[in-house]
Design an enzyme around this catalytic site. Structure first.
Site, PDB file in Angstrom:
ATOM      1  N   ARG A   1      18.944  36.724  67.209  1.00 48.21           N
ATOM      2  CA  ARG A   1      18.820  36.523  65.762  1.00 48.21           C
ATOM      3  C   ARG A   1      17.622  37.244  65.161  1.00 48.21           C
ATOM      4  O   ARG A   1      17.513  37.335  63.943  1.00 48.21           O
ATOM      5  CB  ARG A   1      18.696  35.030  65.440  1.00 48.21           C
ATOM      6  CG  ARG A   1      19.944  34.241  65.713  1.00 48.21           C
ATOM      7  CD  ARG A   1      19.761  32.793  65.293  1.00 48.21           C
ATOM      8  NE  ARG A   1      20.862  31.961  65.727  1.00 48.21           N
ATOM      9  CZ  ARG A   1      21.969  31.761  65.030  1.00 48.21           C
ATOM     10  NH1 ARG A   1      22.121  32.322  63.863  1.00 48.21           N
ATOM     11  NH2 ARG A   1      22.923  30.995  65.506  1.00 48.21           N
TER      12      ARG A   1
ATOM     13  N   LYS B   1      32.946  36.746  63.391  1.00 45.71           N
ATOM     14  CA  LYS B   1      32.491  36.951  64.776  1.00 45.71           C
ATOM     15  C   LYS B   1      33.145  35.964  65.737  1.00 45.71           C
ATOM     16  O   LYS B   1      33.598  36.349  66.808  1.00 45.71           O
ATOM     17  CB  LYS B   1      30.965  36.817  64.869  1.00 45.71           C
ATOM     18  CG  LYS B   1      30.186  37.832  64.067  1.00 45.71           C
ATOM     19  CD  LYS B   1      28.685  37.670  64.223  1.00 45.71           C
ATOM     20  CE  LYS B   1      28.140  36.326  63.816  1.00 45.71           C
ATOM     21  NZ  LYS B   1      28.257  35.984  62.396  1.00 45.71           N
TER      22      LYS B   1
ATOM     23  N   ARG C   1      34.376  22.667  57.964  1.00 48.60           N
ATOM     24  CA  ARG C   1      33.069  22.879  58.599  1.00 48.60           C
ATOM     25  C   ARG C   1      31.973  22.732  57.561  1.00 48.60           C
ATOM     26  O   ARG C   1      32.120  23.216  56.433  1.00 48.60           O
ATOM     27  CB  ARG C   1      33.006  24.290  59.198  1.00 48.60           C
ATOM     28  CG  ARG C   1      33.913  24.483  60.374  1.00 48.60           C
ATOM     29  CD  ARG C   1      34.050  25.922  60.805  1.00 48.60           C
ATOM     30  NE  ARG C   1      32.809  26.684  60.739  1.00 48.60           N
ATOM     31  CZ  ARG C   1      32.702  27.948  61.124  1.00 48.60           C
ATOM     32  NH1 ARG C   1      33.750  28.587  61.590  1.00 48.60           N
ATOM     33  NH2 ARG C   1      31.555  28.577  61.039  1.00 48.60           N
TER      34      ARG C   1
ATOM     35  N   ARG D   1      22.419  30.194  54.607  1.00 46.86           N
ATOM     36  CA  ARG D   1      22.577  30.866  55.903  1.00 46.86           C
ATOM     37  C   ARG D   1      22.605  32.389  55.733  1.00 46.86           C
ATOM     38  O   ARG D   1      22.046  33.126  56.543  1.00 46.86           O
ATOM     39  CB  ARG D   1      23.855  30.393  56.601  1.00 46.86           C
ATOM     40  CG  ARG D   1      23.783  28.945  57.063  1.00 46.86           C
ATOM     41  CD  ARG D   1      25.059  28.493  57.740  1.00 46.86           C
ATOM     42  NE  ARG D   1      25.288  29.241  58.951  1.00 46.86           N
ATOM     43  CZ  ARG D   1      26.468  29.738  59.326  1.00 46.86           C
ATOM     44  NH1 ARG D   1      27.537  29.545  58.602  1.00 46.86           N
ATOM     45  NH2 ARG D   1      26.596  30.404  60.447  1.00 46.86           N
TER      46      ARG D   1
ATOM     47  N   ARG E   1      38.569  29.599  53.239  1.00 45.28           N
ATOM     48  CA  ARG E   1      38.678  28.996  54.578  1.00 45.28           C
ATOM     49  C   ARG E   1      38.606  27.475  54.472  1.00 45.28           C
ATOM     50  O   ARG E   1      39.356  26.765  55.135  1.00 45.28           O
ATOM     51  CB  ARG E   1      37.567  29.548  55.478  1.00 45.28           C
ATOM     52  CG  ARG E   1      37.649  29.074  56.914  1.00 45.28           C
ATOM     53  CD  ARG E   1      36.791  29.894  57.825  1.00 45.28           C
ATOM     54  NE  ARG E   1      35.380  29.583  57.687  1.00 45.28           N
ATOM     55  CZ  ARG E   1      34.416  30.233  58.341  1.00 45.28           C
ATOM     56  NH1 ARG E   1      34.706  31.235  59.148  1.00 45.28           N
ATOM     57  NH2 ARG E   1      33.152  29.892  58.187  1.00 45.28           N
TER      58      ARG E   1
END
Length: 194
Positions: A88, A13, A139, A150, A127
């Protein structure tokens, strides 16, 4: 053009929103960034949010909607905006629609990046490896265990938002497992005419 990007963490996203920002000149709105900016600016809703945040509590949907309502009044959002990662929950989606309606606005499109969740963990690990190899920081969200937590939260709380927009005829599914440029092309096709 007022857009929402839906999809689980790691679906791409943020990458796609950045491309839309560049191509269409509309801002990507992050509720976290907006909250911090409102607090820093000392706006009435920012002051309210600060007292909640200082107490360690989660900011209520009313405050978040108030922050979004404030932010979309800025000049750079007059042509439109992208909400990435918001709403959300179903309650947030309903509150967002009510707030936009009160301003005489509506969403133009809700895009859901559909991905194979079993392959997302591999994507996240890759990633992180690419960031390390490039000498960039990894990250914290790219830790596989953090990511799985998550993803569980997304499936529990946020996955219900897409059917809400589908019933309203606003949802377009995008195959998020395609190469990045192909995803961008599919999004641009979905946005044709806006």
């Amino acid at each position: 053009m007022r857009l929402i990007f839906l999809g689980p963490p790691g679906a791409g996203k943020g990458t796609q929103a950045a491309r839309i920002v560049e191509a269409h000149g509309i801002p990507q709105l992050s509720t976290g960034d907006m909250l911090r900016a409102a607090v820093a600016a000392g706006t009435p809703i920012g002051i309210k949010a600060k007292s909640v945040m200082d107490s360690g509590a989660l900011v209520s949907d009313d405050i978040v909607i108030g922050i979004v309502a404030e932010r979309i009044e800025h000049a750079d959002a007059k042509k439109g905006f992208i909400l990435d990662g918001f709403p959300r929950t179903l309650a947030q989606a309903e509150a967002l629609d009510a707030m936009l309606e009160s301003k005489g606005l509506k969403l133009d499109k809700v895009l859901e990046l559909k991905v194979d969740q079993t392959k997302l963990v591999d994507r996240i690990v890759k990633r992180a490896e690419e960031a390390r190899a490039a000498g960039q920081p990894v990250r914290k969200d790219d830790d596989p265990e953090v990511f799985k937590t998550r993803l569980e939260a997304y499936n529990r709380d946020t996955a219900v938002v897409a059917p809400y927009y589908a019933k309203r005829g606003q949802l377009t599914d995008i195959d998020g497992m395609q190469p990045i440029d192909a995803v961008t092309a599919a999004i641009e096709k979905a946005l044709a005419g806006y």
